[in-house]
Every structure is written in C-alpha cells, then in structure tokens.
Design an enzyme around this catalytic site. Structure first.
Site, short mmCIF file in Angstrom:
data_model
loop_
_atom_site.label_atom_id
_atom_site.label_comp_id
_atom_site.label_asym_id
_atom_site.label_seq_id
_atom_site.Cartn_x
_atom_site.Cartn_y
_atom_site.Cartn_z
N LYS A 14 31.65 42.70 38.44
CA LYS A 14 30.50 42.03 37.82
C LYS A 14 30.41 40.56 38.27
O LYS A 14 29.36 40.09 38.68
CB LYS A 14 30.59 42.09 36.28
CG LYS A 14 30.74 43.51 35.73
CD LYS A 14 30.88 43.52 34.22
CE LYS A 14 32.14 42.90 33.66
NZ LYS A 14 33.40 43.65 33.94
N ARG A 88 28.80 43.33 24.73
CA ARG A 88 29.91 44.27 24.75
C ARG A 88 29.96 45.13 23.50
O ARG A 88 30.83 45.99 23.39
CB ARG A 88 31.23 43.50 24.84
CG ARG A 88 31.66 43.20 26.27
CD ARG A 88 32.82 42.22 26.19
NE ARG A 88 33.85 42.49 27.14
CZ ARG A 88 34.03 41.79 28.26
NH1 ARG A 88 33.22 40.82 28.59
NH2 ARG A 88 35.04 42.06 29.06
N ARG A 127 43.68 40.01 41.90
CA ARG A 127 42.60 39.01 41.84
C ARG A 127 43.12 37.58 41.71
O ARG A 127 44.09 37.30 41.02
CB ARG A 127 41.70 39.30 40.63
CG ARG A 127 40.72 38.17 40.39
CD ARG A 127 39.66 38.46 39.39
NE ARG A 127 40.19 38.94 38.14
CZ ARG A 127 39.41 39.40 37.17
NH1 ARG A 127 38.11 39.49 37.36
NH2 ARG A 127 39.93 39.81 36.05
N ARG A 161 44.49 34.81 36.21
CA ARG A 161 44.21 34.87 34.78
C ARG A 161 45.38 35.43 33.98
O ARG A 161 46.07 36.34 34.44
CB ARG A 161 42.97 35.74 34.54
CG ARG A 161 41.70 34.97 34.74
CD ARG A 161 40.46 35.81 34.77
NE ARG A 161 40.35 36.86 33.77
CZ ARG A 161 39.29 37.64 33.64
NH1 ARG A 161 38.24 37.45 34.43
NH2 ARG A 161 39.26 38.59 32.75
N ARG A 172 42.12 46.20 27.58
CA ARG A 172 40.74 45.86 27.96
C ARG A 172 39.94 47.13 28.24
O ARG A 172 38.77 47.24 27.87
CB ARG A 172 40.74 44.94 29.20
CG ARG A 172 41.15 43.52 28.84
CD ARG A 172 41.70 42.76 30.03
NE ARG A 172 40.71 42.40 31.03
CZ ARG A 172 41.00 41.95 32.24
NH1 ARG A 172 42.28 41.79 32.59
NH2 ARG A 172 40.05 41.65 33.09
P1 AP5 Z 1 35.49 40.77 39.62
O1 AP5 Z 1 34.15 40.55 40.25
O2 AP5 Z 1 36.26 39.57 39.19
O3 AP5 Z 1 35.37 41.84 38.42
P2 AP5 Z 1 34.71 41.72 36.98
O4 AP5 Z 1 33.97 42.98 36.71
O5 AP5 Z 1 33.95 40.44 36.83
O6 AP5 Z 1 36.04 41.74 36.13
P3 AP5 Z 1 36.55 40.88 34.90
O7 AP5 Z 1 38.01 41.17 34.76
O8 AP5 Z 1 36.16 39.44 35.03
O9 AP5 Z 1 35.80 41.54 33.74
P4 AP5 Z 1 36.18 41.53 32.30
O10 AP5 Z 1 34.96 42.14 31.72
O11 AP5 Z 1 37.46 42.16 31.92
O12 AP5 Z 1 36.45 39.98 32.00
P5 AP5 Z 1 35.64 38.84 31.24
O13 AP5 Z 1 35.94 37.57 31.88
O14 AP5 Z 1 34.22 39.24 31.03
O15 AP5 Z 1 36.35 41.65 40.64
C1 AP5 Z 1 37.71 42.00 40.36
C2 AP5 Z 1 38.51 41.98 41.68
O16 AP5 Z 1 38.04 43.03 42.53
C3 AP5 Z 1 38.34 40.67 42.49
O17 AP5 Z 1 39.58 40.33 43.06
C4 AP5 Z 1 37.30 41.01 43.56
O18 AP5 Z 1 37.49 40.28 44.77
C5 AP5 Z 1 37.55 42.50 43.78
N1 AP5 Z 1 36.32 43.24 44.09
C6 AP5 Z 1 35.11 43.09 43.48
N2 AP5 Z 1 34.21 43.95 44.00
C7 AP5 Z 1 34.88 44.67 44.94
C8 AP5 Z 1 34.48 45.73 45.83
N3 AP5 Z 1 33.22 46.22 45.82
N4 AP5 Z 1 35.42 46.25 46.66
C9 AP5 Z 1 36.69 45.75 46.67
N5 AP5 Z 1 37.12 44.74 45.86
C10 AP5 Z 1 36.22 44.22 45.00
O19 AP5 Z 1 36.31 38.91 29.78
C11 AP5 Z 1 37.65 38.47 29.58
C12 AP5 Z 1 37.96 38.51 28.08
O20 AP5 Z 1 37.10 37.59 27.38
C13 AP5 Z 1 37.74 39.85 27.37
O21 AP5 Z 1 38.86 40.72 27.52
C14 AP5 Z 1 37.53 39.38 25.92
O22 AP5 Z 1 38.74 39.03 25.32
C15 AP5 Z 1 36.70 38.11 26.10
N6 AP5 Z 1 35.25 38.36 26.14
C16 AP5 Z 1 34.41 38.09 27.19
N7 AP5 Z 1 33.15 38.44 26.89
C17 AP5 Z 1 33.18 38.94 25.61
C18 AP5 Z 1 32.19 39.49 24.75
N8 AP5 Z 1 30.90 39.59 25.16
N9 AP5 Z 1 32.56 39.91 23.53
C19 AP5 Z 1 33.85 39.81 23.13
N10 AP5 Z 1 34.86 39.31 23.89
C20 AP5 Z 1 34.52 38.87 25.13
#
Ligand code: AP5
Length: 215
Positions: A14, A88, A127, A161, A172
């Site tokens: 994402k 979410r 990552r 992270r 997660r």
């Molecule tokens: P990346 O693009 O970083 O993936 P992502 O989907 O953004 O993954 P996240 O881990 O950031 O998502 P998340 O939802 O767990 O975390 P968030 O920060 O929202 O890609 C991942 C890796 O793969 C990278 O190394 C990239 O280079 C590689 N890659 C990407 N695309 C690729 C491809 N096509 N082919 C090969 N490699 C590829 O949330 C973190 C925490 O915050 C949550 O756990 C929660 O505690 C809190 N939080 C955040 N939002 C909320 C909410 N709305 N409500 C409640 N708690 C929340």
C-alpha cells in the site's frame, strides 16, 4: 479529483503504491500508520500511548485514528486523497463516509491488493525505509544503492520498524482478517471495490492501479 482507499494486509504494498501515486498524480497520501509513527517520534503523550500497541501489532483505537484523519482532511486535495491503512474497522469506514460527505466529496475507488500470506513474511522482514524522505526499500526486491544513499533524497538514514518481525506480523494479520477484511464486503456491496494482484512486480501493480483510475 479522485479519492481512493488502498486496502490489503500488512506488506501488501500500500505504502509503495501510494508514494508512486503522490509523485505521478499529485494526490495526497493519508497513512494513519505514518501519522502514528510521527506522533511517537515527536514524543507526544498520544505517541507514547500507542507505541506498545503498535509494536505488538494490535489496532489503535478508532477514536485516535479518526481524530488524526479528521485533522488532515480540513482542506481538499487537488489530485484527491489516497487513504493508506485507513479505514480498518467498520466504525472508521462510517467516519470516513461522513467526513467526505461533510466536504461534499465522494469515495471513487477501493482497491484491494490481494497477496499470498506466505509472501508477507519475506516482504515485512526485508523492509526498510529512508529516514530522510520515507522511500520504501526491500533487502531483495528493492535494495539500497551500493553507496548506501537513498536514490530519492541522498540520505543514508536506514530505518526499520519495531513491528516488522514475525511475531508482530502474526498479530497484524489476525487483526486484518478479524477487523479489516469484512470491509471488503462492505465496499463490494457499495459497488466501489476493485481487486488487483498485489504479488505482481511493483511496476505491474502500478499499471493495474492506473487502469482502475483511468477507466
Ligand atoms: P509496503 O509498501 O511498505 O507495504 P504496506 O502494505 O504499506 O505495509 P505496512 O506494513 O506499512 O502496512 P500495515 O498496514 O501493517 O502498516 P501501517 O503503517 O498502516 O511494502 C512492504 C515491503 O514489500 C517493502 O519492503 C516493499 O519494498 C516491498 N514491496 C512492495 N510491493 C512489492 C511488490 N509488488 N513486489 C515485491 N516487493 C514489494 O500500520 C502500522 C500499525 O499502526 C498497525 O499495526 C496499527 O497498530 C496502527 N494503525 C495504523 N492505521 C491504523 C488504523 N486505521 N486503525 C488502527 N490502528 C492503526
């Protein structure tokens, strides 16, 4: 103006795709994960409260994340908003609908990035991000340049992270399937859901998203 949600489990890509859309289409990325990490880095009371919850991989309360989104949505964005990691829960989805409504705006597409859970461990544990500009890297699929400098901004600050480990990823994923994946049915019923293959190469995924936005 096009407002979209990128949905998918942790590591679906994402953030990677959102950054590309910001560069290419003048859209504004609203990542609640980034906002919460910024709050932690600033040392605010809220940041301290959410640190343990996030490191364990659990969801932060609806009240906190809806408040963060509300603060950022005071003005519209010329190219539209990309909601990354929000909503979410059903309560968050309802709050987003109300906020868009208040602003006289619509939600134009919800894009589900479908991936195989087995691929996520490798994506998450490999990552890193640039501390200077937030560019997302991966040890194997998108490594840092040999000189150790970010190709986007030249910084050498490599960030990993606290929640990017296998234990936290399990929590997660569980949170995603229990609380977030039901939203796919919700948006399907509203007629806004499109599903793409998130396991394809990064530029192919970019192409799939462009196909939806330009349809
Ligand atoms: P990346 O693009 O970083 O993936 P992502 O989907 O953004 O993954 P996240 O881990 O950031 O998502 P998340 O939802 O767990 O975390 P968030 O920060 O929202 O890609 C991942 C890796 O793969 C990278 O190394 C990239 O280079 C590689 N890659 C990407 N695309 C690729 C491809 N096509 N082919 C090969 N490699 C590829 O949330 C973190 C925490 O915050 C949550 O756990 C929660 O505690 C809190 N939080 C955040 N939002 C909320 C909410 N709305 N409500 C409640 N708690 C929340």
């Amino acid at each position: 103006m096009t407002n979209i949600i990128l949905m998918g489990p942790p590591g679906a890509g994402k953030g990677t795709q959102a950054r590309h859309l910001v560069d290419q289409r003048n859209m504004v990325q609203l990542s609640t994960g980034d906002m919460l990490r910024d709050a932690q880095a600033s040392g605010s009371e809220m940041g301290k409260k959410v640190a343990t919850i996030m490191a364990e991989g659990k969801l932060v309360t609806d009240e906190v994340v809806i408040g963060l989104i509300r603060e950022k949505m005071t003005a519209g964005a010329d190219g539209g908003f990309i909601f990354d990691g929000f909503p979410r829960t059903l309560a968050q989805a309802d709050a987003l609908a109300a906020l868009l409504d208040e602003m006289g705006q619509t939600l134009d597409a919800v894009i589900e990035m479908e991936v195989d859970d087995a691929a996520l461990v490798a994506r998450i544990t490999g990552r890193s991000t640039c501390g200077g500009c937030g560019e997302v890297y991966h040890d194997e699929t998108k490594p840092w340049a040999a000189d150790g400098k970010c190709t986007n901004c030249g910084s050498t600050d490599v960030k990993r992270r606290a929640d990017d480990n296998e234990d936290s990823l399990k929590t997660r994923l569980m949170e995603y399937y229990k609380k977030t994946s039901p939203l796919l049915g919700y948006y399907y019923a509203k007629g806004s859901l499109s599903t793409i293959d998130g396991l394809a190469a990064i530029d192919q995924v970019q192409g799939s998203i462009a196909g939806i936005l330009d349809a």
